[in-house]
Design a protein around this motif. Structure first.
Motif, PDB file in Angstrom:
ATOM      1  N   TRP A 103     -12.151  40.469  34.375  1.00  0.00           N
ATOM      2  CA  TRP A 103     -13.126  40.718  35.445  1.00  0.00           C
ATOM      3  C   TRP A 103     -13.188  42.203  35.812  1.00  0.00           C
ATOM      4  CZ3 TRP A 103     -12.361  41.292  41.098  1.00  0.00           C
ATOM      5  CH2 TRP A 103     -13.587  41.273  41.783  1.00  0.00           C
ATOM      6  N   ILE A 154     -17.883  36.948  20.205  1.00  0.00           N
ATOM      7  CA  ILE A 154     -16.513  36.458  20.220  1.00  0.00           C
ATOM      8  C   ILE A 154     -16.187  35.699  18.942  1.00  0.00           C
ATOM      9  CG2 ILE A 154     -14.998  34.820  21.386  1.00  0.00           C
ATOM     10  CD1 ILE A 154     -16.532  35.612  23.979  1.00  0.00           C
ATOM     11  N   PHE A 168     -10.633  38.874  25.919  1.00  0.00           N
ATOM     12  CA  PHE A 168     -11.856  39.053  25.136  1.00  0.00           C
ATOM     13  C   PHE A 168     -12.852  37.927  25.423  1.00  0.00           C
ATOM     14  CE2 PHE A 168     -13.777  38.755  20.690  1.00  0.00           C
ATOM     15  CZ  PHE A 168     -14.637  39.825  20.880  1.00  0.00           C
ATOM     16  N   LEU A 169     -12.367  36.699  25.450  1.00  0.00           N
ATOM     17  CA  LEU A 169     -13.243  35.561  25.730  1.00  0.00           C
ATOM     18  C   LEU A 169     -13.822  35.633  27.140  1.00  0.00           C
ATOM     19  CD1 LEU A 169     -11.180  32.766  24.011  1.00  0.00           C
ATOM     20  CD2 LEU A 169     -13.639  32.980  23.763  1.00  0.00           C
ATOM     21  N   PHE A 195      -8.586  47.610  40.584  1.00  0.00           N
ATOM     22  CA  PHE A 195      -8.634  47.676  39.136  1.00  0.00           C
ATOM     23  C   PHE A 195      -7.222  47.589  38.555  1.00  0.00           C
ATOM     24  CE2 PHE A 195      -8.703  50.270  35.223  1.00  0.00           C
ATOM     25  CZ  PHE A 195      -9.670  49.592  34.506  1.00  0.00           C
ATOM     26  N   PRO A 206     -23.143  36.486  23.556  1.00  0.00           N
ATOM     27  CA  PRO A 206     -21.715  36.707  23.836  1.00  0.00           C
ATOM     28  C   PRO A 206     -20.805  35.782  23.012  1.00  0.00           C
ATOM     29  CG  PRO A 206     -22.940  36.560  25.884  1.00  0.00           C
ATOM     30  CD  PRO A 206     -23.894  36.231  24.797  1.00  0.00           C
ATOM     31  N   LEU A 232     -12.186  44.669  34.047  1.00  0.00           N
ATOM     32  CA  LEU A 232     -12.607  45.468  32.892  1.00  0.00           C
ATOM     33  C   LEU A 232     -14.116  45.395  32.701  1.00  0.00           C
ATOM     34  CD1 LEU A 232      -9.817  44.630  30.278  1.00  0.00           C
ATOM     35  CD2 LEU A 232     -10.207  46.827  31.416  1.00  0.00           C
ATOM     36  N   LYS A 269     -21.827  43.938  20.995  1.00  0.00           N
ATOM     37  CA  LYS A 269     -21.751  44.152  22.446  1.00  0.00           C
ATOM     38  C   LYS A 269     -22.956  44.949  22.914  1.00  0.00           C
ATOM     39  CE  LYS A 269     -17.944  42.537  24.444  1.00  0.00           C
ATOM     40  NZ  LYS A 269     -17.927  41.844  25.720  1.00  0.00           N
ATOM     41  N   GLU A 311     -25.776  42.760  23.296  1.00  0.00           N
ATOM     42  CA  GLU A 311     -25.705  41.981  24.537  1.00  0.00           C
ATOM     43  C   GLU A 311     -26.317  42.746  25.689  1.00  0.00           C
ATOM     44  OE1 GLU A 311     -21.727  40.745  25.619  1.00  0.00           O
ATOM     45  OE2 GLU A 311     -21.432  40.121  23.553  1.00  0.00           O
ATOM     46  N   HIS A 346     -14.131  38.202  29.061  1.00  0.00           N
ATOM     47  CA  HIS A 346     -14.981  39.380  29.152  1.00  0.00           C
ATOM     48  C   HIS A 346     -16.402  39.033  28.731  1.00  0.00           C
ATOM     49  CE1 HIS A 346     -16.188  43.598  28.270  1.00  0.00           C
ATOM     50  NE2 HIS A 346     -15.314  43.874  29.219  1.00  0.00           N
ATOM     51  N   GLY A 347     -16.515  38.250  27.652  1.00  0.00           N
ATOM     52  CA  GLY A 347     -17.832  37.903  27.139  1.00  0.00           C
ATOM     53  C   GLY A 347     -18.618  36.990  28.070  1.00  0.00           C
ATOM     54  N   PHE A 348     -17.915  36.250  28.911  1.00  0.00           N
ATOM     55  CA  PHE A 348     -18.623  35.257  29.716  1.00  0.00           C
ATOM     56  C   PHE A 348     -18.769  35.650  31.179  1.00  0.00           C
ATOM     57  CE2 PHE A 348     -17.903  32.787  25.997  1.00  0.00           C
ATOM     58  CZ  PHE A 348     -18.917  31.858  25.987  1.00  0.00           C
ATOM     59  N   LYS A 382     -20.163  38.052  32.585  1.00  0.00           N
ATOM     60  CA  LYS A 382     -21.453  38.533  33.061  1.00  0.00           C
ATOM     61  C   LYS A 382     -22.399  37.381  33.395  1.00  0.00           C
ATOM     62  CE  LYS A 382     -22.215  41.258  29.424  1.00  0.00           C
ATOM     63  NZ  LYS A 382     -21.137  40.984  28.480  1.00  0.00           N
TER      64      LYS A 382
END
Lengths: 291, 427, 281
Positions: free
Chosen positions: C92, A214, C161-162, A10, A210, C94, A285, A288, C164-166, C168
């Motif tokens: 990833w 954004i 941010f971008l 991490f 998503p 996060l 979010k 989602e 993160h949204g994709f 998943k």
């Protein structure tokens, strides 16, 4: 054991980003917050005096700041709605199997490459000259007149120009969302006999949430920070009626030389916008996750 | 396959990192005096705001560098719109690394005052014309060498004036100007006799400057105004200026044109006069007008003098080393006073000299302005040192309202001007 | 099938009609780059009298176009590569580790997208110019790597941010299978996750290229030496104190945006290829 290695990864994955991010964005921003409590003159911070909240009091008494704030809200709300509707529709259009879709995409995206004073040059010409000519030719001078000199229409001219740019921008994000939908799902829905409207609402929209999160956030933040178009198109005029927030802040700093007050304005602005947008991001979010 | 891909990416990354550093280091030879200490040459850096002269100045500096071997002058990049901001960021970060010589004039000057060295032992300073000395003097000390003066007024179309049978020399009062406008507006092709441009300086600062420049007590009046002891209404020349504006307003374009459109409109004969300065020369040349033109003063309250001031001035960085400061003044002396420098200044840079006995440029507008300077028929750019910061924006908002008909009467005009002035002055 | 094809043609025509609104201002830009000043201000809308490339040649010379192009390319490409690598990695971990601390980091990254750049620029230059290593030439000011460093800092928020949204969209089962096969986290990310992010990588690349390629304000504060100028910085010659040499500025802009459009066209092929490759699997 596994937990530990996870924590290690991490941080290993994050540290390079965080290191740069903290040094480039966070520390200067914190410095900016510190400056807002002093009488900093825009140059060396050394020698500035602590003035507690007096800058903030001035900010809240600044009528121009408050009206710029309200105008920016109006602008941002309109922009979020308009540019996302157009941007998403464009993305739907250019993800269909058309022969010329790549060229179409490039064209819709092109406005993003024209910035600054050139943007002002082109659009001022359209609004101040072409519109006047159109008004005479079409006998419609109540619609086509010099928009830049009319407080109300000058605002809408900023909206039009920004939408012209921003729609192509969010289109790119929506394209990514639409392209990553598994084609099998669409295929299956076709076999099920779903009509285009049902397909859009029941399949495509839920799968592109998503991208919406954004795009909504990016349009919102870019609209709140709008400066270039404001400057090059109307420069706040006529008589200060189209001055958006960032322009107000920049002018406070660089025209009036009130750097510390400008920093306070930026902080107030940031806190308010952050509260609003984080709620928005949090809500979408959450959606989602529920999907 | 995927292994290769990731290997490739990481290699690219490493290469980018390495070459990034090395190539930047190569190109970054010496930014400052200290870096080139291996030879005994002193390096000084110059940053100036006039983008138009940047490449000519580079040629001149190359010549200077060749002409002697003690000093190496380096011209830094400039940037049009945000010049002052860029300069400010450099001084706020590390003044000793900021340019040795920089240009600044007008309302931004006080910000940079703490970073300017007093100009001593300069040949050019002794030749400085009296009218402009004030612009670069603070508390009796000289803090800059003006690069040039510029003058503004009403630039008029000589052919149209002849056609309408107007003697430009007769325009010594607003009524005479109105009279001329009446005649000019009847001519074919003339849309408006007078045009102002809408940019803040052109719509407000320059026109409003007349109101104070013709006031012999402008310094004390402004001081009282700043403190709120008097209002605009108490300054006769301001009241007069507003009355005069009322008279000519119907004959103007209401300051709706951009600078480009205003000058293009003048060149095409749409406007018989434009309120502008000699700086329009380069633009006018490109617009290729087929007539002759000249410049006359704006006759508010019977004024017959041109508004002439320091366009910009060379300043020396106080935080540069003493050697650098000395070299900087030597270079500026060369540029302003040496035969070669004079030639460059007049013919290449087209600077109207701010110095006595120095060559003047030949361009028509510059030559006319230089004549006014010679005869002493000039009044100052009061705004350079005495207008409050931010008044350009706030004041132009007021004047836009005035042109749009949103200001009912002179009293309201005066009180709105007072309000923005006091607000901008009283921070 | 016939009907579907016909519909598609109608849609395509509709798309081209829409482009007229987009293209018209671009058209104004291009035609005026061929005119002299007088022609620009007397007939903005009409086609140029002659198709002369003088202003392009002049613009190329004045801007020192090749040097500027080299600088712009180097700075943009390097910045974007770093932004993609760093922010996809960050996004990833996060996204896959939802803890309080990861949430705080994520929302901080997102929130800073709201800071107007103008309000941090002076503290930024003040702070980063203090970064010096005694005895070396190292400096973040007036170097390309310094600008790249800052570009990365400002780009990471939005890009994370971008991603993160994709992220998943990458099936977790694939990651689990790879872990069982003995991949360590680093291999897992580079072999499994990253290749599956192609469409969004391209998107992040495009959005960052747009903003970096045309950026003026930050480079103008950071780069001082003329030989480091990027393309937008080198157009300053045309933007005078009072006026602008429109024909040169327009020609300069046309030259500036051509590389980006070429890049965009190529990247679009890549997006579609990426998806098709995924579909075949």
């Amino acid at each position: 054991m596994k937990k530990n290695s996870n924590t290690l990864t991490f941080w290993l994955f994050l540290i390079p980003s965080l290191f740069i991010f903290i040094n480039v964005v966070i520390i200067p921003f914190i410095l900016g917050i510190i400056y807002s409590f002093t009488d900093w003159d825009g140059f060396s911070f050394f020698g500035s005096k602590f003035v507690a909240f007096s800058n903030y009091l001035k900010v809240f008494r600044d009528q121009n700041f408050l009206s710029a704030f309200l105008l920016t809200f109006k602008y941002a709300i309109i922009m979020v709605i308009v540019s996302n509707i157009i941007g998403f529709s464009l993305a739907l259009l250019v993800t269909r199997k058309m022969r010329t879709r790549n060229i179409l995409r490039s064209i819709f995206f092109m406005p993003n490459l024209i910035g600054g004073l050139i943007l002002g040059f082109i659009w001022q010409f359209i609004f101040t000259k072409l519109f006047v000519q159109l008004g005479t030719v079409l006998h419609a001078s109540n619609i086509f007149f010099n928009w830049i000199n009319d407080p109300n229409m000058a605002f809408w001219s900023i909206v039009i120009v920004s939408a012209w740019q921003m729609s192509g921008y969010v289109m790119i994000i929506y394209i990514a969302g639409l392209e990553s939908i598994n084609p099998d799902i669409i295929e299956a829905s076709l076999i099920d006999g779903a009509g285009p409207v049902r397909r859009l609402f029941n399949i495509i929209l839920p799968l592109t949430v998503p991208s919406f999160t954004i795009s909504l956030f990016i349009t919102l933040s870019n609209s709140f920070k709008q400066y270039d178009t404001n400057l090059s198109l109307t420069n706040g005029g006529p008589y200060g009626t189209t001055e958006l927030l960032t322009m107000n802040i920049v002018q406070t700093a660089y025209k009036h030389n009130q750097y510390a007050i400008a920093q306070s304005k930026a902080v107030v602005f940031f806190v308010v916008i952050m509260a609003i947008t984080l709620v928005q991001v949090y809500l979408t979010k959450k959606r989602e996750v529920e999907m | 396959m995927k292994k290769i891909l990731s290997l490739l990416i990481s290699t690219i990354l490493i290469i980018a990192l390495v070459t990034g550093c090395s190539s930047s280091n190569n190109s970054k030879t010496s930014q400052n005096g200290t870096a080139s200490s291996q030879n005994s040459k002193i390096t000084i850096t110059v940053m100036q705001s006039k983008t138009e002269i940047q490449s000519d100045l580079q040629t001149i500096i190359d010549d200077y560098n060749k002409s002697q071997d003690k000093v190496e002058v380096k011209l830094l990049g400039t940037s049009g719109d945000n010049f002052a901001t860029v300069l400010q960021s450099q001084f706020s970060a590390s003044p000793e690394k900021a340019p040795t010589i920089f240009t600044i004039a007008g309302p931004d000057t006080p910000k940079f005052q703490p970073y300017m060295a007093e100009i001593k032992n300069s040949k050019a300073a002794e030749m400085l014309a009296d009218g402009v000395k004030d612009d670069v003097t603070v508390d009796g000390k000289l803090y800059g060498l003006p690069s040039a003066v510029e003058g503004y007024g009403l630039i008029y179309n000589k052919n149209l004036f002849k056609e309408a049978n107007i003697d430009p020399a007769s325009i010594t009062s607003i009524d005479a100007l109105v009279n001329a406008c009446e005649k000019l507006s009847k001519l074919n092709g003339v849309v408006k006799p007078i045009a102002f441009a809408k940019e803040t300086y052109f719509s407000f600062i320059h026109p409003f400057n007349w109101a104070f420049a013709v006031d012999p007590n402008y310094k004390t009046d402004i001081e009282k105004l700043d403190k709120g002891q008097i209002t605009m209404k108490d300054i006769p020349s301001v009241v007069q200026w507003i009355k005069d504006m009322d008279k000519i307003k119907p004959y103007t374009n209401k300051a709706l044109d951009s600078y480009d459109d205003q000058v293009a409109g003048f060149a095409s004969g749409k406007y018989a006069m434009i309120h502008q300065g000699d700086w329009v020369q380069s633009v006018l040349d490109q617009d290729k007008p087929n007539f002759e033109y000249g410049i006359i003063p704006f006759p508010t309250g019977g004024n017959t003098k041109l508004a002439v001031g320091t366009a910009t001035a060379w300043r020396v960085n106080k935080y540069a080393t003493p050697e650098q400061q000395k070299a900087a003044i030597e270079f500026l002396d060369w540029l302003i006073t040496s035969d070669k420098g004079q030639e460059y200044s007049a013919d290449t840079l087209k600077f109207i000299p701010a110095y006595k006995g120095v060559k003047a440029p030949k361009a028509p507008l510059a030559a006319e302005v230089a004549q006014y300077v010679d005869k002493g028929q000039i009044i100052p750019w009061v705004y350079n040192n005495y207008f409050p910061n931010g008044i350009d924006v706030d004041g132009s908002n007021v004047i836009q309202k005035y042109y749009a008909g949103l200001i009912k009467n002179d009293d309201q005009f005066l009180s709105e001007l007072t309000n923005v002035w006091v607000q901008d002055a009283g921070k | 099938m016939e009907k579907a094809k016909k519909n598609m043609t109608i849609l395509e025509i509709f798309g081209w009609v829409l482009t007229l609104f987009v293209i018209f201002p671009v058209y104004i830009m291009i035609i005026n780059s061929f005119k002299d000043r007088k022609e620009i201000f007397t007939s903005e809308l009409s086609l140029p009298k002659a198709l002369n490339f003088t202003y392009y040649v002049q613009a190329i010379q004045k801007m020192d176009f090749l040097t500027a192009l080299g600088n712009s390319l180097f700075i943009t490409v390097t910045s974007v590569v770093f932004i993609i690598v760093l922010s996809s990695m960050a996004a990833w971990v996060l996204e896959r580790n939802k803890t309080t601390i990861s949430n705080i980091i994520f929302y901080t990254l997102v929130a800073t997208m709201l800071i107007p750049f103008q309000s941090v620029m002076i503290p930024l230059v003040q702070y980063l110019s203090k970064w010096q290593i005694p005895g070396t030439n190292f400096s973040l000011i007036d170097t390309r790597y310094g600008l790249i460093f800052m570009n990365i800092g400002f780009g990471i928020g939005m890009s994370t941010f971008l991603f993160h949204g994709f992220i998943k969209n990458v099936p977790l089962e694939m990651e689990e299978a790879a872990t069982i096969d003995g991949c360590n986290k680093f291999q897992l990310f580079w072999r499994i996750v990253f290749p599956n992010l192609k469409p969004i990588i391209v998107t992040v690349a495009i959005l960052n290229v747009i903003s970096l390629w045309n950026d003026y304000l930050l480079p103008s504060l950071v780069l001082r030496s003329p030989n480091l100028r990027t393309i937008p910085l080198s157009t300053f010659f045309f933007f005078g104190e009072f006026t602008i040499e429109w024909n040169l500025a327009l020609a300069g802009l046309v030259l500036t945006i051509i590389p980006v459009i070429i890049f965009y066209l190529f990247s679009q092929k890549y997006i579609i290829k990426g998806v098709m490759a995924g579909a075949i699997k």
